[in-house]
Write a protein that holds these residues in place. Sequence first.
Motif, PDB file in Angstrom:
ATOM      1  N   GLU A 137       0.832  -1.214   0.000  1.00 24.00           N
ATOM      2  CA  GLU A 137       0.000   0.000   0.000  1.00 24.00           C
ATOM      3  C   GLU A 137       0.868   1.267   0.000  1.00 24.00           C
ATOM      4  OE1 GLU A 137       0.393  -1.365   4.359  1.00 24.00           O
ATOM      5  OE2 GLU A 137       0.134  -2.291   2.376  1.00 24.00           O
ATOM      6  N   TYR A 138       2.120   1.142   0.462  1.00 23.36           N
ATOM      7  CA  TYR A 138       3.023   2.304   0.455  1.00 23.36           C
ATOM      8  C   TYR A 138       3.337   2.771  -0.965  1.00 23.36           C
ATOM      9  CZ  TYR A 138       4.042   1.244   5.412  1.00 23.36           C
ATOM     10  OH  TYR A 138       3.951   0.998   6.764  1.00 23.36           O
ATOM     11  N   ILE A 139       3.274   1.842  -1.915  1.00 21.18           N
ATOM     12  CA  ILE A 139       3.582   2.173  -3.304  1.00 21.18           C
ATOM     13  C   ILE A 139       2.592   3.205  -3.844  1.00 21.18           C
ATOM     14  CG2 ILE A 139       3.694   1.257  -5.666  1.00 21.18           C
ATOM     15  CD1 ILE A 139       6.090   0.455  -4.040  1.00 21.18           C
ATOM     16  N   ILE A 140       1.383   3.172  -3.350  1.00 20.04           N
ATOM     17  CA  ILE A 140       0.372   4.122  -3.828  1.00 20.04           C
ATOM     18  C   ILE A 140       0.846   5.556  -3.597  1.00 20.04           C
ATOM     19  CG2 ILE A 140      -2.043   4.830  -3.658  1.00 20.04           C
ATOM     20  CD1 ILE A 140      -1.582   1.951  -4.690  1.00 20.04           C
ATOM     21  N   VAL A 147       0.088   2.564 -11.498  1.00 17.94           N
ATOM     22  CA  VAL A 147      -0.329   1.930 -10.246  1.00 17.94           C
ATOM     23  C   VAL A 147      -1.496   2.720  -9.660  1.00 17.94           C
ATOM     24  CG1 VAL A 147       0.351   1.262  -7.921  1.00 17.94           C
ATOM     25  CG2 VAL A 147       1.993   1.056  -9.789  1.00 17.94           C
ATOM     26  N   ASN A 148      -2.676   2.147  -9.774  1.00 20.58           N
ATOM     27  CA  ASN A 148      -3.881   2.798  -9.263  1.00 20.58           C
ATOM     28  C   ASN A 148      -4.434   2.115  -8.022  1.00 20.58           C
ATOM     29  OD1 ASN A 148      -4.090   4.755 -11.482  1.00 20.58           O
ATOM     30  ND2 ASN A 148      -4.514   2.949 -12.739  1.00 20.58           N
ATOM     31  N   SER A 149      -3.972   0.884  -7.776  1.00 18.81           N
ATOM     32  CA  SER A 149      -4.395   0.148  -6.588  1.00 18.81           C
ATOM     33  C   SER A 149      -3.324  -0.877  -6.250  1.00 18.81           C
ATOM     34  CB  SER A 149      -5.732  -0.553  -6.833  1.00 18.81           C
ATOM     35  OG  SER A 149      -5.562  -1.661  -7.715  1.00 18.81           O
ATOM     36  N   VAL A 150      -3.472  -1.487  -5.081  1.00 20.95           N
ATOM     37  CA  VAL A 150      -2.504  -2.506  -4.654  1.00 20.95           C
ATOM     38  C   VAL A 150      -2.478  -3.674  -5.639  1.00 20.95           C
ATOM     39  CG1 VAL A 150      -1.974  -4.169  -2.828  1.00 20.95           C
ATOM     40  CG2 VAL A 150      -2.651  -1.847  -2.225  1.00 20.95           C
ATOM     41  N   ASP A 151      -3.574  -3.909  -6.330  1.00 16.86           N
ATOM     42  CA  ASP A 151      -3.622  -5.015  -7.297  1.00 16.86           C
ATOM     43  C   ASP A 151      -2.627  -4.824  -8.438  1.00 16.86           C
ATOM     44  OD1 ASP A 151      -5.630  -6.235  -5.838  1.00 16.86           O
ATOM     45  OD2 ASP A 151      -7.256  -5.322  -6.998  1.00 16.86           O
ATOM     46  N   ASP A 152      -2.254  -3.581  -8.689  1.00 17.01           N
ATOM     47  CA  ASP A 152      -1.288  -3.309  -9.765  1.00 17.01           C
ATOM     48  C   ASP A 152       0.150  -3.595  -9.331  1.00 17.01           C
ATOM     49  OD1 ASP A 152      -3.285  -2.384 -11.551  1.00 17.01           O
ATOM     50  OD2 ASP A 152      -3.267  -0.415 -10.589  1.00 17.01           O
ATOM     51  N   VAL A 153       0.365  -3.776  -8.034  1.00 16.31           N
ATOM     52  CA  VAL A 153       1.708  -4.063  -7.516  1.00 16.31           C
ATOM     53  C   VAL A 153       1.892  -5.579  -7.525  1.00 16.31           C
ATOM     54  CG1 VAL A 153       3.345  -3.623  -5.648  1.00 16.31           C
ATOM     55  CG2 VAL A 153       1.485  -2.011  -6.060  1.00 16.31           C
ATOM     56  N   ASP A 154       2.135  -6.119  -8.712  1.00 14.88           N
ATOM     57  CA  ASP A 154       2.198  -7.566  -8.900  1.00 14.88           C
ATOM     58  C   ASP A 154       3.640  -8.038  -9.058  1.00 14.88           C
ATOM     59  OD1 ASP A 154       2.820  -6.546 -11.369  1.00 14.88           O
ATOM     60  OD2 ASP A 154       1.008  -7.277 -12.371  1.00 14.88           O
ATOM     61  N   ASP A 155       3.804  -9.308  -9.387  1.00 17.17           N
ATOM     62  CA  ASP A 155       5.150  -9.876  -9.535  1.00 17.17           C
ATOM     63  C   ASP A 155       5.955  -9.157 -10.615  1.00 17.17           C
ATOM     64  OD1 ASP A 155       4.655 -11.684  -7.541  1.00 17.17           O
ATOM     65  OD2 ASP A 155       4.188 -13.361  -8.879  1.00 17.17           O
ATOM     66  N   LEU A 156       5.297  -8.774 -11.689  1.00 19.61           N
ATOM     67  CA  LEU A 156       5.981  -8.075 -12.770  1.00 19.61           C
ATOM     68  C   LEU A 156       6.509  -6.728 -12.288  1.00 19.61           C
ATOM     69  CD1 LEU A 156       6.834  -7.914 -15.722  1.00 19.61           C
ATOM     70  CD2 LEU A 156       4.567  -6.974 -16.261  1.00 19.61           C
ATOM     71  N   PHE A 157       5.766  -6.062 -11.418  1.00 22.45           N
ATOM     72  CA  PHE A 157       6.195  -4.789 -10.849  1.00 22.45           C
ATOM     73  C   PHE A 157       7.513  -4.962 -10.125  1.00 22.45           C
ATOM     74  CE2 PHE A 157       6.540  -1.878  -7.283  1.00 22.45           C
ATOM     75  CZ  PHE A 157       6.234  -0.640  -7.846  1.00 22.45           C
ATOM     76  N   TRP A 158       7.633  -6.022  -9.307  1.00 23.91           N
ATOM     77  CA  TRP A 158       8.861  -6.239  -8.532  1.00 23.91           C
ATOM     78  C   TRP A 158      10.014  -6.675  -9.424  1.00 23.91           C
ATOM     79  CZ3 TRP A 158       8.366  -3.596  -4.517  1.00 23.91           C
ATOM     80  CH2 TRP A 158       7.167  -3.541  -3.812  1.00 23.91           C
ATOM     81  N   GLU A 159       9.718  -7.433 -10.467  1.00 22.64           N
ATOM     82  CA  GLU A 159      10.765  -7.821 -11.411  1.00 22.64           C
ATOM     83  C   GLU A 159      11.355  -6.579 -12.090  1.00 22.64           C
ATOM     84  OE1 GLU A 159       9.208 -10.675 -14.155  1.00 22.64           O
ATOM     85  OE2 GLU A 159       8.643 -12.104 -12.573  1.00 22.64           O
ATOM     86  N   ARG A 160      10.488  -5.639 -12.416  1.00 18.54           N
ATOM     87  CA  ARG A 160      10.970  -4.390 -13.031  1.00 18.54           C
ATOM     88  C   ARG A 160      11.822  -3.608 -12.039  1.00 18.54           C
ATOM     89  NH1 ARG A 160       5.611  -3.824 -15.495  1.00 18.54           N
ATOM     90  NH2 ARG A 160       5.055  -2.419 -13.779  1.00 18.54           N
ATOM     91  N   ARG A 161      11.421  -3.588 -10.772  1.00 21.60           N
ATOM     92  CA  ARG A 161      12.204  -2.866  -9.759  1.00 21.60           C
ATOM     93  C   ARG A 161      13.591  -3.484  -9.601  1.00 21.60           C
ATOM     94  NH1 ARG A 161       9.405   0.881  -5.317  1.00 21.60           N
ATOM     95  NH2 ARG A 161       8.672   2.243  -6.964  1.00 21.60           N
ATOM     96  N   PHE A 162      13.664  -4.795  -9.572  1.00 23.77           N
ATOM     97  CA  PHE A 162      14.972  -5.443  -9.467  1.00 23.77           C
ATOM     98  C   PHE A 162      15.846  -5.073 -10.670  1.00 23.77           C
ATOM     99  CE2 PHE A 162      12.838  -8.914  -6.799  1.00 23.77           C
ATOM    100  CZ  PHE A 162      13.315  -8.384  -5.612  1.00 23.77           C
ATOM    101  N   GLU A 163      15.237  -5.052 -11.852  1.00 23.00           N
ATOM    102  CA  GLU A 163      15.993  -4.687 -13.051  1.00 23.00           C
ATOM    103  C   GLU A 163      16.477  -3.240 -12.962  1.00 23.00           C
ATOM    104  OE1 GLU A 163      15.589  -4.735 -17.931  1.00 23.00           O
ATOM    105  OE2 GLU A 163      13.785  -4.882 -16.688  1.00 23.00           O
ATOM    106  N   GLN A 164      15.633  -2.339 -12.458  1.00 21.18           N
ATOM    107  CA  GLN A 164      16.010  -0.932 -12.306  1.00 21.18           C
ATOM    108  C   GLN A 164      17.171  -0.785 -11.324  1.00 21.18           C
ATOM    109  OE1 GLN A 164      12.214   0.568 -11.082  1.00 21.18           O
ATOM    110  NE2 GLN A 164      11.333   0.412 -13.137  1.00 21.18           N
ATOM    111  N   ILE A 165      17.123  -1.530 -10.233  1.00 15.65           N
ATOM    112  CA  ILE A 165      18.194  -1.468  -9.237  1.00 15.65           C
ATOM    113  C   ILE A 165      19.490  -2.028  -9.807  1.00 15.65           C
ATOM    114  CG2 ILE A 165      18.980  -2.461  -7.039  1.00 15.65           C
ATOM    115  CD1 ILE A 165      16.102  -2.120  -6.005  1.00 15.65           C
TER     116      ILE A 165
END
Length: 292
Positions: A137-140, A147-165
């Motif tokens: 919920e902090y991502i909101i 990202v309009n809701s917590v449902d949008d914070v899915d596995d693909l979201f975290w995979e993209r974050r790891f790639e960005q890092i």
Amino acid sequence: MNTIHHEDFRVSQSVELSKIPTTYDLGVDKKKAEKELEEVREKLGKLQDTLYAHGKYAVLICLQGMDTSGKDSLIREVFKDFNSRGVDVHSFKVPTELELGHDYLWRHYIALPQRGKFSVFNRTHYENVLVTRVHPEYIIGENLPDVNSVDDVDDLFWERRFEQIRNFEKHIAANGTLIYKFYLHLSKEEQKNRLLRRLEKKEKNWKFSAGDLKERKLWSEYEKCYQAAINNTSLPYAPWYIIPADNKPVARYIVAKTLYDTLKIKEDIKEPELDEKTKVNLHIFRQQLENE
């Protein structure tokens, strides 16, 4: 005293945190471990002076760990012999309104060390795949376009974050920043003991927060997130080191020894030589001073 090898703590393949010990036997008592740390940090302090004079590398030290894992005291003890002009410490708390107005890496990027200096991140950009993953919920609050809701914070979201890092660290490493990431691996039982000490000792009461107990209930979730972060981002240019943290003096020594042993092998880090004209005239400058 048992000899340690930094490779023993470096993550070079997938790990399972629950199977990694949170203690390490140096074969010495607390007093001797502290003495060994003093000797290593003195050497590390001298090496820092050389790196400052050399001016071609920066060193970024990232510290992560569960609450009470000993990050603050490790910083105090390991970097005690550093010249204050050569090291900066940054403690990243809840993002401010200004910081939330930028992408999540912005506040970390502007805190990076300049060449010749060390920066220590006490909690790091990894909070953005740790705390926010346990509490999506902090991502909101980041007000992201997709990202309009917590449902949008899915596995693909975290995979993209790891790639960005990974890309962030690859970029700064390619431009002269040496990256060290230390996970202070604490047992749940030892965390309990440290929280109890905060309650029992008046001088430590200020460190205690009721929120610590709330987050402690999420221990398993945090451990899974740490494990995913480490396994997805420990790379040759930005390795993770898992440091047994139940014994603070031992953990501090391992971190200091790892830094010193890996930095000293970089043979190009040396004081710059004087230009030939200055070198030839050193005796003249000496005479000028002596004849004042």
